[in-house]
Design a protein around this motif. Structure first.
Motif, PDB file in Angstrom:
ATOM      1  N   VAL A 134       1.704  -9.324   4.348  1.00 47.48           N
ATOM      2  CA  VAL A 134       1.328  -7.912   4.466  1.00 47.48           C
ATOM      3  C   VAL A 134       2.474  -7.161   5.151  1.00 47.48           C
ATOM      4  CG1 VAL A 134      -0.372  -6.276   5.341  1.00 47.48           C
ATOM      5  CG2 VAL A 134      -1.095  -8.582   4.664  1.00 47.48           C
ATOM      6  N   PRO A 135       3.320  -6.473   4.394  1.00 45.45           N
ATOM      7  CA  PRO A 135       4.370  -5.664   5.020  1.00 45.45           C
ATOM      8  C   PRO A 135       3.787  -4.383   5.611  1.00 45.45           C
ATOM      9  CG  PRO A 135       4.458  -5.428   2.651  1.00 45.45           C
ATOM     10  CD  PRO A 135       3.382  -6.444   2.928  1.00 45.45           C
ATOM     11  N   ALA A 136       4.631  -3.633   6.306  1.00 46.80           N
ATOM     12  CA  ALA A 136       4.190  -2.391   6.933  1.00 46.80           C
ATOM     13  C   ALA A 136       3.964  -1.308   5.886  1.00 46.80           C
ATOM     14  CB  ALA A 136       5.219  -1.922   7.948  1.00 46.80           C
ATOM     15  N   SER A 137       3.219  -0.295   6.287  1.00 47.05           N
ATOM     16  CA  SER A 137       3.013   0.882   5.456  1.00 47.05           C
ATOM     17  C   SER A 137       3.010   2.105   6.351  1.00 47.05           C
ATOM     18  CB  SER A 137       1.679   0.789   4.708  1.00 47.05           C
ATOM     19  OG  SER A 137       1.324   2.041   4.141  1.00 47.05           O
ATOM     20  N   THR A 156       6.254   4.777  -1.859  1.00 42.33           N
ATOM     21  CA  THR A 156       6.987   4.115  -0.784  1.00 42.33           C
ATOM     22  C   THR A 156       7.333   5.152   0.284  1.00 42.33           C
ATOM     23  OG1 THR A 156       9.244   4.487  -1.600  1.00 42.33           O
ATOM     24  CG2 THR A 156       8.022   2.618  -2.533  1.00 42.33           C
ATOM     25  N   ASP A 157       7.986   4.708   1.346  1.00 39.38           N
ATOM     26  CA  ASP A 157       8.404   5.679   2.359  1.00 39.38           C
ATOM     27  C   ASP A 157       9.796   6.218   2.052  1.00 39.38           C
ATOM     28  OD1 ASP A 157      10.098   3.584   3.126  1.00 39.38           O
ATOM     29  OD2 ASP A 157       9.839   3.995   5.266  1.00 39.38           O
ATOM     30  N   ALA A 158      10.328   5.864   0.857  1.00 35.25           N
ATOM     31  CA  ALA A 158      11.602   6.396   0.393  1.00 35.25           C
ATOM     32  C   ALA A 158      11.319   7.456  -0.673  1.00 35.25           C
ATOM     33  CB  ALA A 158      12.466   5.272  -0.162  1.00 35.25           C
ATOM     34  N   ASP A 159      12.358   7.857  -1.402  1.00 31.96           N
ATOM     35  CA  ASP A 159      12.173   8.932  -2.380  1.00 31.96           C
ATOM     36  C   ASP A 159      11.901   8.394  -3.779  1.00 31.96           C
ATOM     37  OD1 ASP A 159      14.655   7.889  -2.893  1.00 31.96           O
ATOM     38  OD2 ASP A 159      15.644   9.831  -3.187  1.00 31.96           O
ATOM     39  N   GLU A 170      11.351  -4.487  10.778  1.00 29.30           N
ATOM     40  CA  GLU A 170      11.668  -4.840   9.397  1.00 29.30           C
ATOM     41  C   GLU A 170      12.550  -6.073   9.262  1.00 29.30           C
ATOM     42  OE1 GLU A 170      11.531  -0.223   9.248  1.00 29.30           O
ATOM     43  OE2 GLU A 170      11.706  -1.822  10.740  1.00 29.30           O
ATOM     44  N   ALA A 171      13.689  -6.112   9.974  1.00 28.17           N
ATOM     45  CA  ALA A 171      14.628  -7.210   9.791  1.00 28.17           C
ATOM     46  C   ALA A 171      14.041  -8.544  10.207  1.00 28.17           C
ATOM     47  CB  ALA A 171      15.915  -6.939  10.566  1.00 28.17           C
ATOM     48  N   SER A 172      13.082  -8.532  11.119  1.00 31.23           N
ATOM     49  CA  SER A 172      12.479  -9.801  11.530  1.00 31.23           C
ATOM     50  C   SER A 172      11.639 -10.400  10.406  1.00 31.23           C
ATOM     51  CB  SER A 172      11.620  -9.622  12.785  1.00 31.23           C
ATOM     52  OG  SER A 172      10.505  -8.801  12.512  1.00 31.23           O
ATOM     53  N   GLY A 173      11.357  -9.611   9.372  1.00 31.90           N
ATOM     54  CA  GLY A 173      10.717 -10.190   8.194  1.00 31.90           C
ATOM     55  C   GLY A 173      11.585 -11.259   7.563  1.00 31.90           C
ATOM     56  N   LEU A 174      12.910 -11.089   7.635  1.00 33.33           N
ATOM     57  CA  LEU A 174      13.809 -12.140   7.155  1.00 33.33           C
ATOM     58  C   LEU A 174      13.620 -13.411   7.963  1.00 33.33           C
ATOM     59  CD1 LEU A 174      17.123 -10.141   6.627  1.00 33.33           C
ATOM     60  CD2 LEU A 174      15.935 -11.458   4.863  1.00 33.33           C
ATOM     61  N   ASP A 175      13.559 -13.267   9.299  1.00 37.69           N
ATOM     62  CA  ASP A 175      13.359 -14.429  10.156  1.00 37.69           C
ATOM     63  C   ASP A 175      12.044 -15.125   9.811  1.00 37.69           C
ATOM     64  OD1 ASP A 175      15.676 -14.065  12.091  1.00 37.69           O
ATOM     65  OD2 ASP A 175      14.650 -12.161  12.350  1.00 37.69           O
ATOM     66  N   LEU A 176      11.005 -14.322   9.615  1.00 31.14           N
ATOM     67  CA  LEU A 176       9.693 -14.882   9.309  1.00 31.14           C
ATOM     68  C   LEU A 176       9.713 -15.633   7.985  1.00 31.14           C
ATOM     69  CD1 LEU A 176       6.585 -15.031   9.866  1.00 31.14           C
ATOM     70  CD2 LEU A 176       6.403 -12.964   8.479  1.00 31.14           C
ATOM     71  N   ARG A 209       0.856  -1.187   0.000  1.00 28.79           N
ATOM     72  CA  ARG A 209       0.000   0.000   0.000  1.00 28.79           C
ATOM     73  C   ARG A 209       0.890   1.234   0.000  1.00 28.79           C
ATOM     74  NH1 ARG A 209       0.706  -3.596   3.234  1.00 28.79           N
ATOM     75  NH2 ARG A 209       0.242  -2.490   5.162  1.00 28.79           N
ATOM     76  N   ASP A 210       0.297   2.410  -0.218  1.00 29.97           N
ATOM     77  CA  ASP A 210       1.082   3.634  -0.173  1.00 29.97           C
ATOM     78  C   ASP A 210       1.831   3.710   1.159  1.00 29.97           C
ATOM     79  OD1 ASP A 210       0.597   4.749  -2.645  1.00 29.97           O
ATOM     80  OD2 ASP A 210      -1.186   5.844  -1.996  1.00 29.97           O
ATOM     81  N   GLY A 211       3.110   4.103   1.065  1.00 31.49           N
ATOM     82  CA  GLY A 211       3.939   4.179   2.252  1.00 31.49           C
ATOM     83  C   GLY A 211       4.658   2.895   2.569  1.00 31.49           C
ATOM     84  N   VAL A 212       4.636   1.904   1.668  1.00 27.42           N
ATOM     85  CA  VAL A 212       5.296   0.632   1.916  1.00 27.42           C
ATOM     86  C   VAL A 212       6.791   0.840   2.125  1.00 27.42           C
ATOM     87  CG1 VAL A 212       5.681   0.134  -0.539  1.00 27.42           C
ATOM     88  CG2 VAL A 212       5.554  -1.741   1.110  1.00 27.42           C
ATOM     89  N   LEU A 213       7.386   0.009   2.969  1.00 23.57           N
ATOM     90  CA  LEU A 213       8.827   0.072   3.215  1.00 23.57           C
ATOM     91  C   LEU A 213       9.530  -0.795   2.182  1.00 23.57           C
ATOM     92  CD1 LEU A 213       7.427   0.884   5.932  1.00 23.57           C
ATOM     93  CD2 LEU A 213       9.425  -0.056   7.100  1.00 23.57           C
TER      94      LEU A 213
END
Length: 336
Positions: A84-87, A61-64, A174-180, A20-24
């Motif tokens: 579902v990642p963060a937004s 995204t939350d970047a440029d 965020e990094a725990s997404g790798l673990d998941l 969604r808008d603002g995704v990391l």
């Protein structure tokens, strides 16, 4: 299947990542990277991943930089697993944590029986959809207070890297997404496939907290401090008795001072800290060695297999043999 014969596309596990808008970007990228590295011994892909959005097209995204997403909500109906990642967007829920209509309609496309997972504050979406009521879950620790206020029916534990409820999983920052994601690969295809993927990504196969269907409470090692001497000695001698008086002596402080210091640093007594470390060592040996359980019990300082079983059951709710079967994938179970 011959080595040069491609795996049929439908045989691959289908993963949809809902952005969604603002995704990391990091969270989106790590999902694709982990599942892309999960392959058969012959090098064939085990997953197919599609990125989806409530409305296909350009997503902020939350970047440029934005991303362009080709797939819409239909990809969620196609998927075996939805992630579902963060937004970083305030429009996902209202001020009470209820889903916006567009996102609710998108989630409604998910087929019954589909596995659903979140990364970081993506757990807010799952909770708002009612998927976490009465279940354990985690989220980024910075958002824990707001999560509890909005979703009191969820049993939140912000101290773990991720929680696996079988059909619904949540992970922390965020990094725990790798673990998941590595955990999902390990759960689907066994430890060897997950370890190979992790090696290619140059990350640990799992960290404390990244364990299947168990809620892990990582024990921090902590900085150099009053407890350092006791901790160093204990970790080097887990197979030995570790009396409190000797722990205090190794740190050159009184028993009372050492106990206060452990509680201040870790929220645990020295004995509780040692027991956690013994359990972590036993779990490592169960996952990565062929040692029988009685020898693992001795190496971890529990003395007997009966004692290890009791501690593992109390901490994780499983026996050593069940734990080993889970984390050694399809490899044959070893005697308990």
């Amino acid at each position: 299947m011959r080595k040069n014969q491609a795996m049929p596309l439908r045989a691959r596990h289908r993963v949809a990542v809902l952005v969604r808008d603002g995704v990391l970007p990091m969270e989106l990228g790590l999902v694709h990277q982990v599942f892309a590295e999960a392959k058969t011994p012959g090098g064939e892909a085990l997953y197919e991943v599609r990125t989806a959005a409530p409305v296909p097209g350009q997503v902020r995204t939350d970047a440029d930089f934005p991303i362009t997403v080709a797939h819409g909500p239909a990809a969620l109906a196609w998927a075996d697993t939805v992630i579902v990642p963060a937004s970083h967007s305030p429009a996902e829920t209202d001020s009470t944590g209820r889903l916006g209509p567009e996102l609710a309609a998108t989630l409604a496309r998910i087929r019954p029986g589909t596995r659903i997972a979140s990364i970081c504050t993506g757990s807010f979406v799952l909770a708002a959809a009612g998927l976490l009521d009465g279940r354990k879950a985690t989220t980024h620790w910075k958002s824990a207070a707001q999560f509890r206020a909005w979703f009191p029916a969820v049993d939140l534990d912000p101290n773990v890297l991720y929680v696996d409820n079988g059909d619904v999983l949540t992970s922390a920052g965020e990094a725990s997404g790798l673990d998941l994601c590595l955990h999902l690969v390990r759960r689907d295809h066994g430890v060897a496939v997950a370890n190979t993927a992790a090696r290619h990504l140059v990350v640990p196969p799992h960290r404390d907290g990244g364990q299947a269907q168990f809620i892990e409470r990582p024990v921090p090692v902590g900085p150099r401090s009053v407890t350092s001497g006791a901790r160093d000695w204990a970790l080097a001698n887990l197979d030995q008795p570790l009396p409190l008086a000797e722990l205090a002596e190794r740190s050159a402080v009184s028993v009372r001072t050492l106990t206060r210091a452990f509680r201040a640093e870790f929220g645990l007594s020295p004995g509780q800290w040692v027991t956690r470390q013994r359990l972590e060592h036993a779990r490592h040996l169960l996952e990565h060695s062929d040692l029988p359980v009685d020898r693992i019990a001795g190496a971890a300082g529990f003395g007997t297999a009966t004692s290890l079983r009791a501690h593992l059951q109390a901490s994780l709710g499983v026996s050593p043999s069940a734990y080993r079967r889970t984390f050694r994938g399809s490899e044959p179970a070893l005697p308990a």
